[in-house]
Design a protein around this motif. Structure first.
Motif, PDB file in Angstrom:
ATOM      1  N   ASP A  65      28.467  -5.043   8.783  1.00 43.80           N
ATOM      2  CA  ASP A  65      27.366  -6.341   9.216  1.00 43.80           C
ATOM      3  C   ASP A  65      27.390  -7.206   8.283  1.00 43.80           C
ATOM      4  OD1 ASP A  65      26.663  -4.458   6.941  1.00 43.80           O
ATOM      5  OD2 ASP A  65      24.456  -4.573   7.680  1.00 43.80           O
ATOM      6  N   LYS A  90      24.833  -5.308  15.782  1.00 42.61           N
ATOM      7  CA  LYS A  90      24.486  -6.214  15.031  1.00 42.61           C
ATOM      8  C   LYS A  90      25.565  -7.291  14.691  1.00 42.61           C
ATOM      9  CE  LYS A  90      22.230  -6.866  10.495  1.00 42.61           C
ATOM     10  NZ  LYS A  90      21.731  -6.294   9.104  1.00 42.61           N
ATOM     11  N   GLU A  94      25.205 -11.547  15.639  1.00 41.96           N
ATOM     12  CA  GLU A  94      25.179 -12.250  14.527  1.00 41.96           C
ATOM     13  C   GLU A  94      26.449 -13.414  14.808  1.00 41.96           C
ATOM     14  OE1 GLU A  94      25.939 -10.303  10.990  1.00 41.96           O
ATOM     15  OE2 GLU A  94      23.709  -9.885  10.825  1.00 41.96           O
TER      16      GLU A  94
END
Length: 335
Positions: A65, A90, A94
């Motif tokens: 992440d 995630k 993003e």
């Protein structure tokens, strides 16, 4: 003479070649595999386009992440954990990219975990056009810009993508898959949050044996894949890196670093030979001497003060001497 030796040895260390180990792997689709079923040539191409880092452990334990760029997963054959899928979600939301190239491995588990409707077929397509034999189907059904400079895409035992959203490459019309005829997706791109997932239903496209035939196509595909690149080696069951020797890397001379090193040696020689260092040393020693003398004088003043209070000065001085020599604390004359 000593300064000349320091100068020569130091510069030699700055410019001498480095020997580094070379690691390889026999795992299918590994970038460390230089054999026909490896993807080392693809790895070199990725390296020329941006930074490359291997992923050797679960996504949720390697800090996925915190990374940016594209995660490359080719031919996975080990399961993905729920923690890995959470980390990948995630990563994609993003604004990053996933390239998943698979045919009959564990790619469908990953697609299901991400909540996508696309799937890799469980059976290979039978196409009307191939080279060598039916294991090597080809297609010219490639949309722009992937088709720039590309006449055909050569595959090896592919699957097809079911329920595609935005197919960019398909099999020739008349292809047969599991009782149905038609044109089936080979490459599909799916948006995911602020990121995207690129699906390729044939990891063989990226192998060394087909790299020369597909290099231009792969270069076009990289336009959809921003760097740096994270290459998943953790989901190759037979991943077994081993050292195959060393290579020698010749380092370019850093002229500025060499200049500063020469300047340092010259300054060192000047300080030592001119005696400039003597004065600071004398000042330091004098300061230490003054400090310890003042400490002794402070003790004497304390003893005199206690004498004024009516205590025996000689006894006090004897006690101080014994403490300083350690004779009452297990020293030479102690217990």
């Amino acid at each position: 003479m000593a300064y000349i030796i320091l100068l020569v040895v130091g510069i030699a260390l700055l410019i001498m070649p480095l020997s580094v180990p070379v690691f390889k792997s026999n795992a299918q689709y590994s970038v460390l595999n230089t054999g026909w079923n490896g993807t080392s040539e693809f790895g070199k191409l990725l390296y020329s386009k941006g930074g490359v880092s291997p992923i050797l452990g679960p996504y949720d334990s390697v800090g996925l992440d915190g990374d940016r760029g594209t995660l490359v997963v080719i031919g996975p054959n080990l399961p993905f954990t729920s923690g890995e899928i959470k980390a990948l979600k995630k990563f994609l939301k993003e604004g990053n990219t996933l390239l998943l190239a698979d045919n009959f491995g564990t790619g469908n588990q990953l697609l299901k975990g991400l909540g996508l409707r696309e799937r890799f077929s469980s059976k290979p397509p039978l196409t009307p056009v191939f080279i060598k034999n039916r294991d090597f189907p080809i297609t010219a059904e490639i949309k722009t810009p992937l088709s720039s400079g590309v006449s055909v895409l050569v595959m090896y035992k592919p699957s097809v993508i079911l329920n595609p959203v935005n197919p960019l490459v398909t099999t020739p019309n008349g292809t047969y898959v599991d009782g149905k005829y038609g044109a089936f997706a080979i490459v599909d791109i799916v948006k995911y949050g602020r990121g995207k997932v690129i699906l390729v239903s044939d990891p063989g496209v990226f192998t060394n044996s087909l790299f020369r035939e597909n290099e231009r196509f792969i270069e076009n595909l990289l336009n959809y894949m921003p760097g740096p690149y994270l290459i998943d080696e953790a989901h190759h069951r037979d991943f077994n890196p081993y050292s195959s020797g060393t290579i020698t890397i010749r380092r370019a001379v850093n002229k500025r670093l060499v200049f500063y090193y020469v300047l340092f040696i010259a300054a060192l020689a000047f300080i030592v030979e001119s005696g400039v260092w003597v004065k600071p040393l004398e000042w330091t020693l004098a300061l230490l001497k003054k400090f310890f003398r003042e400490k002794t004088e402070d003790i004497e003043e304390t003893v005199k003060s206690l004498e004024g209070e009516g205590l025996d000065g000689e006894v006090l001085r004897k006690m101080v001497r014994e403490i300083q020599t350690g004779s009452k604390l297990g020293g030479e004359n102690g217990r």
